[in-house]
Design an enzyme around this catalytic site. Structure first.
Site, PDB file in Angstrom:
ATOM      1  N   HIS A 155     -24.628  -3.944 -16.798  1.00 37.39           N
ATOM      2  CA  HIS A 155     -23.801  -3.696 -17.976  1.00 37.39           C
ATOM      3  C   HIS A 155     -23.808  -2.212 -18.351  1.00 37.39           C
ATOM      4  CE1 HIS A 155     -21.736  -4.742 -21.683  1.00 37.39           C
ATOM      5  NE2 HIS A 155     -22.577  -3.926 -22.313  1.00 37.39           N
ATOM      6  N   GLU A 168       0.828  -1.215   0.000  1.00 36.66           N
ATOM      7  CA  GLU A 168       0.000   0.000   0.000  1.00 36.66           C
ATOM      8  C   GLU A 168       0.854   1.253   0.000  1.00 36.66           C
ATOM      9  OE1 GLU A 168      -3.969  -1.897   2.177  1.00 36.66           O
ATOM     10  OE2 GLU A 168      -2.484  -0.815   3.384  1.00 36.66           O
TER      11      GLU A 168
END
Length: 495
Positions: free
Chosen positions: A469, A214
């Site tokens: 979608h 990170e």
């Protein structure tokens, strides 16, 4: 210090012994778990006291702050810096979307640092108000256990006050540790990394876990040169190997220099910065060296062993399934127990503790299907079993479904970075027992997938779900073809 007192006109009796306690519950440590346990216990009618060290962004044995590691020097400020680091690459990506940007884009680290510090101070205040609104008495100072039903609070002026409690809860979390390397005092931990006065131009990160990847992503996103050194062949040991490889590719693709099977042997201060030597004889110079080599339970100053509380070899408090220690009146939750060291897990353990002790509902924490995320750039998120864990634990065959694709956003920006998704399915029952994703928005998507796994969803139910979608998330319900079928018991990887 227990003393007899009248309660509702009669002496309170505990196991035929007449006792009175100052508190029903006294909590040492006001991090996420401790605050949750104390608030919920108070809501169940308990008289609760809690102590915490005074607030400071960088912790030590005598400073900390209400909110604990996650809020003050962990998840929250880290995520703020991750957001900040994402803007640089995204501004570059924006050019192909028609945004005309000047060639030079400046980044003001001190401004972000100031805003980050303002936010954690705000959250520190919110946590204090949550305690006050629940009727929990907050003491600022260092707490330690001096008996099965007695705690000592060392106040800011050095004076000591003792309080008796029917139950004592240890919720002191963990602390970053430093490896014993010559020159280790020249390095910093994640505490200091979140509060650096100057943004480093060159950074070396030692470690291969969450914190290491990170911070490597953060500093690289802000323009620094970053070298990441870790002992294994791939970072993030314990995660799915295919996902680990995807993270490694992305880190390299973003310009981070990876040094697998490498550790540091020495740090030396020079005029040009901090020079490190690796076990391969390589020398690298940097402005900052971050040790992200794990954390240890915060038990050293609690006096637990003196009162008979059992600790394991790491210093973690040993507890049973209900978070109770071998001393019946003393309990422990969160990172100090070194079970599953995640903030939401500490919250769960705190909730279960309050139900068990004060709610009349004995409840064991459920550690199955706990999702988690690594906020590297782009992030990795998982729930359930990795492919390797599934192979090791399963009695029958495992079906693995994978999808690797270029995210729609990248088709225009031109960024060469694949998203990888995976489902692990028990062939006999058709249950989905593991899910992983490395790519943009992975944690946001995985939280929903975690609910499905918790409910025992089958692959057929995934397949019958209509997708959204266009989205990356719809890939989880359109992976129809088996990538591979694996027989259980295959030797475990050593990557």
């Amino acid at each position: 210090m227990a003393r007899k007192m009248l309660i509702d006109g009669e002496l309170e009796k505990t196991n035929e012994v007449e006792d009175h306690f100052d508190f029903d519950l006294f909590v040492i440590g006001a991090g996420s778990g401790g605050v949750r346990a104390s608030r919920f216990s108070a809501q169940n009618g308990a008289k609760v006291g809690i102590c915490e060290l005074p607030f400071h962004p960088v912790s030590s044995e005598v400073i900390g702050g209400v909110g604990g590691t996650c809020v003050i020097r962990g998840c929250v400020p880290k995520k703020i810096l991750v957001y900040g680091a994402c803007f640089g690459p995204e501004l570059e990506d924006a050019r192909n979307y028609g945004w005309e940007l000047n060639e030079r884009i400046d980044f003001n680290w001190k401004k972000l640092l100031h805003k980050k510090t303002e936010e954690i101070a705000r959250l520190n205040g919110i946590y204090k108000r949550l305690l006050a609104n629940a009727g929990v008495k907050l003491f600022e100072g260092e707490g330690r256990v001096v008996g099965p039903n007695e705690v000592e609070v060392i106040q800011l002026d050095g004076t000591k006050i003792n309080y008796s409690a029917k139950h004592i809860l240890i919720a002191t979390g963990s602390r970053a540790q430093r490896p014993a390397i010559p020159g280790q005092e020249l390095a910093i931990t994640s505490d200091e990394a979140l509060s650096l006065e100057e943004l480093p131009k060159r950074a070396i990160v030692l470690g291969g876990g969450y914190i290491a990847v990170e911070f490597a992503s953060i500093w690289r996103g802000m323009g620094a040169t970053v070298d990441l050194c870790f002992r294994k062949e791939l970072p993030l040991r314990g995660f799915d190997d295919e996902m680990r490889a995807a993270v490694a590719r992305n880190l390299e693709g973003r310009g981070i220099n990876l040094h697998p099977r490498t550790t540091l042997t020495e740090l030396v201060k020079t005029e040009d910065g901090i020079k490190v030597r690796t076990d391969h004889g390589e020398e690298i110079v940097a402005d900052v060296v971050l040790f992200a080599t794990g954390r240890v339970p915060n038990t050293k100053r609690l006096n637990l062993e003196a009162v008979g509380v059992e600790l394991d070899k790491t210093g973690a408090v040993k507890v049973d399934g209900y978070s109770r220690t071998n001393i019946p009146s003393i309990w422990a939750i969160g990172d100090v127990t070194n079970r599953m060291n995640l903030t939401p897990v500490a919250l769960m353990e705190g909730t279960c503790f309050a139900k068990t002790v004060f709610g009349g509902q004995p409840t064991e924490p459920d550690y199955s299907h706990i999702p988690c995320a690594v906020f590297c750039i782009p992030p990795l998120s998982v729930v359930g079993l990795s492919e390797e864990q599934a192979i090791e634990q399963a009695n029958g065959d495992i079906l693995v479904f994978t999808s690797t694709f270029n995210p729609m956003k990248n088709t225009i920006s031109g960024r060469q970075e694949k998203t990888v998704m995976k489902l692990v399915v028990d062939a006999e029952t058709d249950k989905v027992i593991g899910a992983s994703m490395c790519g943009p928005d992975a944690p946001e998507i995985m939280q929903g997938i975690a609910i499905a796994l918790k409910c025992g969803a089958t692959k057929a139910q995934f397949d019958s779900t209509v997708g959204i979608h266009p989205s990356a998330a719809e890939e989880f319900v359109t992976m129809r073809s088996v990538t591979r079928r694996v027989t259980a018991g295959k030797p475990k990887t050593n990557l």
